[in-house]
Design a protein around this motif. Structure first.
Motif, PDB file in Angstrom:
ATOM      1  N   CYS A  61       3.423  -0.618   5.779  1.00 55.09           N
ATOM      2  CA  CYS A  61       4.450  -0.237   4.810  1.00 55.09           C
ATOM      3  C   CYS A  61       4.807  -1.401   3.891  1.00 55.09           C
ATOM      4  O   CYS A  61       4.959  -1.222   2.670  1.00 55.09           O
ATOM      5  CB  CYS A  61       5.693   0.249   5.539  1.00 55.09           C
ATOM      6  N   ASP A  62       4.959  -2.593   4.456  1.00 51.12           N
ATOM      7  CA  ASP A  62       5.307  -3.756   3.645  1.00 51.12           C
ATOM      8  C   ASP A  62       4.222  -4.046   2.614  1.00 51.12           C
ATOM      9  O   ASP A  62       4.516  -4.388   1.461  1.00 51.12           O
ATOM     10  CB  ASP A  62       5.523  -4.979   4.537  1.00 51.12           C
ATOM     11  N   TYR A  63       2.975  -3.929   3.033  1.00 49.39           N
ATOM     12  CA  TYR A  63       1.868  -4.160   2.107  1.00 49.39           C
ATOM     13  C   TYR A  63       1.898  -3.147   0.973  1.00 49.39           C
ATOM     14  O   TYR A  63       1.748  -3.496  -0.211  1.00 49.39           O
ATOM     15  CB  TYR A  63       0.531  -4.072   2.854  1.00 49.39           C
ATOM     16  N   ALA A  64       2.117  -1.879   1.317  1.00 49.91           N
ATOM     17  CA  ALA A  64       2.133  -0.817   0.308  1.00 49.91           C
ATOM     18  C   ALA A  64       3.304  -0.993  -0.651  1.00 49.91           C
ATOM     19  O   ALA A  64       3.166  -0.776  -1.868  1.00 49.91           O
ATOM     20  CB  ALA A  64       2.200   0.543   0.986  1.00 49.91           C
ATOM     21  N   PHE A  65       4.469  -1.394  -0.125  1.00 53.01           N
ATOM     22  CA  PHE A  65       5.653  -1.563  -0.968  1.00 53.01           C
ATOM     23  C   PHE A  65       5.464  -2.730  -1.933  1.00 53.01           C
ATOM     24  O   PHE A  65       5.835  -2.651  -3.115  1.00 53.01           O
ATOM     25  CB  PHE A  65       6.879  -1.778  -0.092  1.00 53.01           C
ATOM     26  N   ALA A  66       4.878  -3.817  -1.434  1.00 53.41           N
ATOM     27  CA  ALA A  66       4.600  -4.966  -2.304  1.00 53.41           C
ATOM     28  C   ALA A  66       3.609  -4.586  -3.393  1.00 53.41           C
ATOM     29  O   ALA A  66       3.749  -4.999  -4.558  1.00 53.41           O
ATOM     30  CB  ALA A  66       4.067  -6.136  -1.475  1.00 53.41           C
ATOM     31  N   ALA A  67       2.613  -3.783  -3.030  1.00 49.44           N
ATOM     32  CA  ALA A  67       1.625  -3.334  -4.019  1.00 49.44           C
ATOM     33  C   ALA A  67       2.287  -2.453  -5.077  1.00 49.44           C
ATOM     34  O   ALA A  67       1.993  -2.572  -6.272  1.00 49.44           O
ATOM     35  CB  ALA A  67       0.495  -2.584  -3.327  1.00 49.44           C
TER      36      ALA A  67
END
Length: 549
Positions: A285-291
């Motif tokens: 989730c953190d990776y997707a939100f940063a993207a």
């Protein structure tokens, strides 16, 4: 017994008698730990598009309140546009799962039921047309964000939907269909099915598995097979994860972040999955939100990270970071959840004095749970013992829920005393009636209740100190306390009194305000000036909220 309160907003440099408004930032930040979250069952809230009410031939007669009722994403967007949530002081909306549900119905012993609630996933990569379309969800998020409202979707990883004639069981490499959980230990809560005919995802698996043939054929028929396969290939190449069941689902759920820009997930049935799964999910989730933020810099609301709140059934704030299975204790906050749903508030509201409740919650949130949070509620979609099930005390419900330290969760209709006891229903269907819009429009008593919730909700939304601050009693009789909140750029100080009568009120504010300060009493909308350390009010209301003009 109705609980009355007086709230006084103060922006102070410190805890002294003087104040310096120039020393603090006036813009109120969004703070998840003190947010006012509205939980809505999509199908039961508002029907914005009658054309999507029937799909997949879901036409069998269901048991009472166990079929689709027509609510949809467009209906929620409509109410956002109308200002319903803004007037209620809501700054985050949690919606039940939007993914495509099983097409058939099933009887779990409570009559024929369709997946109106969203927790019986069939295809995580598609939005169920009964709820709406991708375009509908895009619009909802954009409209909500324009109003300063964050959006939480609901994530289900540990099970598929039930098996029906229209919905085949997933392959044995993906799910187990027995044994049924008996909840006597960690293992008998995790490696089992929640109930009969609810296939359990093998979240412990590290083995590569193939996609179900029927799912591949579905994607082909919809013209998106190549796209879905390429995205999966890219995901597994980037992460190095095995193609095991949980990582497929994590990828599919993370896609809702990168495509729609949602702000968080409420995660279902957390304790029925290995704890490390949630650490992995947080990374995804953190990776997707940063993207998403990188790709859409014009749509970034603030510096908050992606928010995860978990449903660990029967977790209580008194446990701090620990949840005890009897034979094992687990810390679900560890590199995973920002917050957990607090199942204890409804008991504490009855068993403890107001000061005990507020003091205990504040102490735990500022010690054991510092940096984390809890989501408080008085009723929900699956709690068969809500606080005030008969809706006899809606004012007390509002005061205790919205003034308790922690994040507040308004279950749709709490604010309008929507009935939770519906004749002719079986099981949790009684908690899931359609939103009582007619009563709001036509019944004066309902409108009075709603107005009370609105004023308290806006107070909470506008002052992070209410939910995210530290609590300290000032005097016991009259009962006065303050909440203080401060970060590097913002300070908020709130003084609240409870037990004040209607009519004339003489309030000693000498330790807070200076003579000549111009204040506004937000509940009645009147202005007042501090004179000789006091403010004098004469209102018919039981609630007083003072703030600077």
């Amino acid at each position: 017994m109705r609980v009355f309160s007086v709230g006084i907003l103060v922006l102070l440099l410190g805890m002294g008698c003087g104040h310096n408004p120039q020393s603090v930032k006036s813009e109120t930040p969004f703070v998840w730990e003190g947010a006012n979250v509205y939980f809505v069952l999509i199908d039961r809230f508002n029907n914005g598009d009658p054309n999507n009410d029937v799909n997949f031939n879901r036409t069998l007669e269901a048991d009472k309140l166990r079929g689709f009722e027509g609510g949809d994403i467009k209906g929620i967007t409509q109410k956002i546009k109308e200002g319903y949530f803004t007037t209620l002081g809501v700054n985050a909306i949690w919606m039940t799962p939007v993914v495509e549900q099983i097409h058939g119905g099933t009887d779990e012993g409570t009559g024929l039921t369709y997946a109106f609630h969203g927790y019986w996933a069939r295809d995580w990569t598609a939005i169920d047309p009964n709820f709406g379309s991708p375009e509908d969800l895009h619009e909802l998020v954009e409209v909500a964000h324009s109003k300063g409202i964050r959006i939480l979707l609901d994530a289900v990883i540990n099970h598929t939907g039930p098996v029906t004639e229209q919905d085949p069981v997933w392959p044995k490499t993906w799910v187990r269909t027995e044994p049924t959980c008996d909840y006597t230990s960690f293992q008998s809560t995790v490696t089992c099915t929640l109930v009969d005919n609810l296939p359990d995802i093998k979240t412990e698996s590290q083995e590569d598995v193939e996609l179900p043939q029927w799912l591949q054929e579905k994607w082909m028929a919809e013209g998106r097979y190549e796209k879905e396969i390429q995205e999966l290939d890219d995901f597994f190449e980037r992460t190095g994860y095995p193609r095991s069941p949980r990582f497929y689902i994590m990828k599919w759920l993370a896609d809702y972040i990168t495509e729609f820009g949602i702000d968080g997930y409420r995660v279902d049935t957390v304790k029925h999955t290995e704890p490390y799964v949630w650490q992995e999910f947080k990374k995804a989730c953190d990776y997707a939100f940063a993207a998403y933020k990188k790709n859409h810099p014009d749509k970034v609301l603030d510096d908050n990270g992606f928010y995860l709140v978990g449903e660990v059934y029967n977790y209580g704030i008194s446990g701090g970071k620990a949840f005890d299975f009897g034979d094992r204790t687990v810390n679900y906050f560890d590199r995973a959840f920002n917050s957990l749903i607090n199942f204890e508030l409804k008991y504490h509201m009855v068993q403890q004095s107001t000061e005990q409740l507020f003091k205990n919650y504040s102490e735990i949130l500022n010690t054991d749970l510092k940096g984390f949070g809890v989501l408080n509620y008085i009723s929900s979609h699956d709690d068969g013992e809500p606080f005030d099930a008969s809706r006899q005390n809606p004012f007390e419900s509002a005061n205790k829920l919205l003034l308790s330290p922690g994040t507040s969760q308004i279950y749709y209709g709490d604010e309008s005393a929507r009935p939770l006891i519906i004749a002719g229903t079986r099981g949790d269907a009684t908690l899931r009636s359609f939103m009582n819009w007619e009563a709001i429009q036509q019944d004066p008593e309902t409108r009075d209740i709603l107005e009370h919730w609105q004023k308290l909700g806006r107070f909470r939304r506008d002052h992070p100190a209410v939910g995210a601050g530290s609590h300290q009693m000032i005097t016991q009789d009259p009962y006065l306390f303050y909440r203080s909140y401060q970060d590097l750029e913002y300070s908020d100080f709130v003084v609240i009194g409870m037990g004040l009568p209607p009519g004339k009120k003489v309030l000693d504010v000498s330790k807070v305000f200076e003579d000549g300060d111009q204040l506004r009493e937000a509940y009645s909308g009147t202005a007042v000036e501090v004179e000789q350390g006091q403010v004098v009010l004469n209102t018919p209301f039981n609630l007083v909220l003072l703030e600077y003009l």
